[in-house]
Design an enzyme around this catalytic site. Sequence first.
Site, PDB file in Angstrom:
ATOM      1  CG  HIS A   1      -4.547   1.689   7.100  1.00 30.48           C
ATOM      2  ND1 HIS A   1      -4.276   1.362   5.796  1.00 30.48           N
ATOM      3  CD2 HIS A   1      -3.464   1.269   7.808  1.00 30.48           C
ATOM      4  CE1 HIS A   1      -3.095   0.766   5.720  1.00 30.48           C
ATOM      5  NE2 HIS A   1      -2.582   0.716   6.929  1.00 30.48           N
TER       6      HIS A   1
ATOM      7  CG  HIS B   1       2.692  -3.336   1.774  1.00 31.76           C
ATOM      8  ND1 HIS B   1       3.842  -2.614   2.008  1.00 31.76           N
ATOM      9  CD2 HIS B   1       1.738  -2.811   2.574  1.00 31.76           C
ATOM     10  CE1 HIS B   1       3.594  -1.696   2.929  1.00 31.76           C
ATOM     11  NE2 HIS B   1       2.327  -1.787   3.293  1.00 31.76           N
TER      12      HIS B   1
ATOM     13  CG  ASP C   1      -1.290  -2.148   4.643  1.00 33.38           C
ATOM     14  OD1 ASP C   1      -1.052  -2.165   3.423  1.00 33.38           O
ATOM     15  OD2 ASP C   1      -0.578  -1.554   5.473  1.00 33.38           O
TER      16      ASP C   1
ATOM     17  CG  ASP D   1       3.275   2.106   5.306  1.00 34.68           C
ATOM     18  OD1 ASP D   1       2.509   2.235   6.288  1.00 34.68           O
ATOM     19  OD2 ASP D   1       3.290   1.085   4.589  1.00 34.68           O
ATOM     20  CG  HIS D   2      -0.884   3.022   3.999  1.00 33.77           C
ATOM     21  ND1 HIS D   2      -1.541   2.197   3.132  1.00 33.77           N
ATOM     22  CD2 HIS D   2       0.008   2.238   4.658  1.00 33.77           C
ATOM     23  CE1 HIS D   2      -1.073   0.957   3.263  1.00 33.77           C
ATOM     24  NE2 HIS D   2      -0.148   0.959   4.184  1.00 33.77           N
TER      25      HIS D   2
ATOM     26  CG  HIS E   1      -3.579  -3.496   8.793  1.00 33.55           C
ATOM     27  ND1 HIS E   1      -2.409  -4.179   9.023  1.00 33.55           N
ATOM     28  CD2 HIS E   1      -3.212  -2.258   8.389  1.00 33.55           C
ATOM     29  CE1 HIS E   1      -1.382  -3.384   8.764  1.00 33.55           C
ATOM     30  NE2 HIS E   1      -1.840  -2.212   8.385  1.00 33.55           N
TER      31      HIS E   1
ATOM     32  CG  HIS F   1      -0.398   1.724   9.730  1.00 37.27           C
ATOM     33  ND1 HIS F   1      -0.620   0.390   9.490  1.00 37.27           N
ATOM     34  CD2 HIS F   1      -0.557   1.899  11.070  1.00 37.27           C
ATOM     35  CE1 HIS F   1      -0.908  -0.220  10.641  1.00 37.27           C
ATOM     36  NE2 HIS F   1      -0.888   0.674  11.602  1.00 37.27           N
TER      37      HIS F   1
HETATM   38 ZN   LIG Z   1      -0.864  -0.539   7.507  1.00 36.80          ZN
END
Ligand SMILES: [Zn+2]
Length: 265
Positions: free
Chosen positions: A55, A177, A139, A59-60, A115, A57
Amino acid sequence: MPRITPIPAFNDNYIWCWIDEDSHRAAVVDPGDADPVLSFLKQHQLQLDTILVTHHHHDHTGGIERLLQEASPQSSIPVYGPSNSVIRSISEPMHEGESFLLFGRRVQVMTIPGHTLDHIGYFVAASATDQTPFVFCGDTLFRAGCGRLFEGTPEQMLQSLNRLNELPAETLVYCTHEYTLSNLAFAAAVEPHNQAIQEAIKADQHKRQQQLPTLPSTLAEERRINPFMRTEAPAVQAAAGNLEQIDTTNATEVFRVIRDWKNRF
Ligand SMILES: [Zn+2]
């Protein structure tokens, strides 16, 4: 069994690295940061083969561009990701039910929104040579927890978790995570008498003290300890019913109330 290793990133992210030992090639999932991936590849003398993204975001996705430039300047590396995403570097936009081959294994794409709306998962079924199915679920599903609802509805997220729950019990669950201990503390608050949760807390505290990841999980284990996969369990329904006057036979309502509680926990 394929070798799948976590590359730690930021505070609590794992960039999963799927290594094909024969070819010394590797695929990475959700590379939010290029630096740890580049040093891991160098240290283990691996060639980057493929990038999988769940996805949008940051941090990905934040490391993708640099990985494309630095890990393989000569050849183009496929970047798989959701078809309905804003991620510009995706070269292979994937839809529900589509699949592709990676290191001789068929990777099946599942859309699992909630999410974010563009969230997908990657499932690899057991094969003749390898009995262990596994899923990269980003996530959406965490060990003993689930992602926050940034874009989707409780109904969408519950449907996504139900879809993951249809996979075989022995499926290894690779989440992004390391939230396990705080998730388990919450799970124990929801279900104080659930023995499996208490056992998981002991085992996972031990792992964390040794700085080991608590992942992958398995679906069988999630069915015992994850309140968000246990909306049918009387104890979870009762906990939700104590917080709000809802119809506790309505799984979406139970999920919504428990998810709201987790946000405040
Ligand atoms: Zn995320």
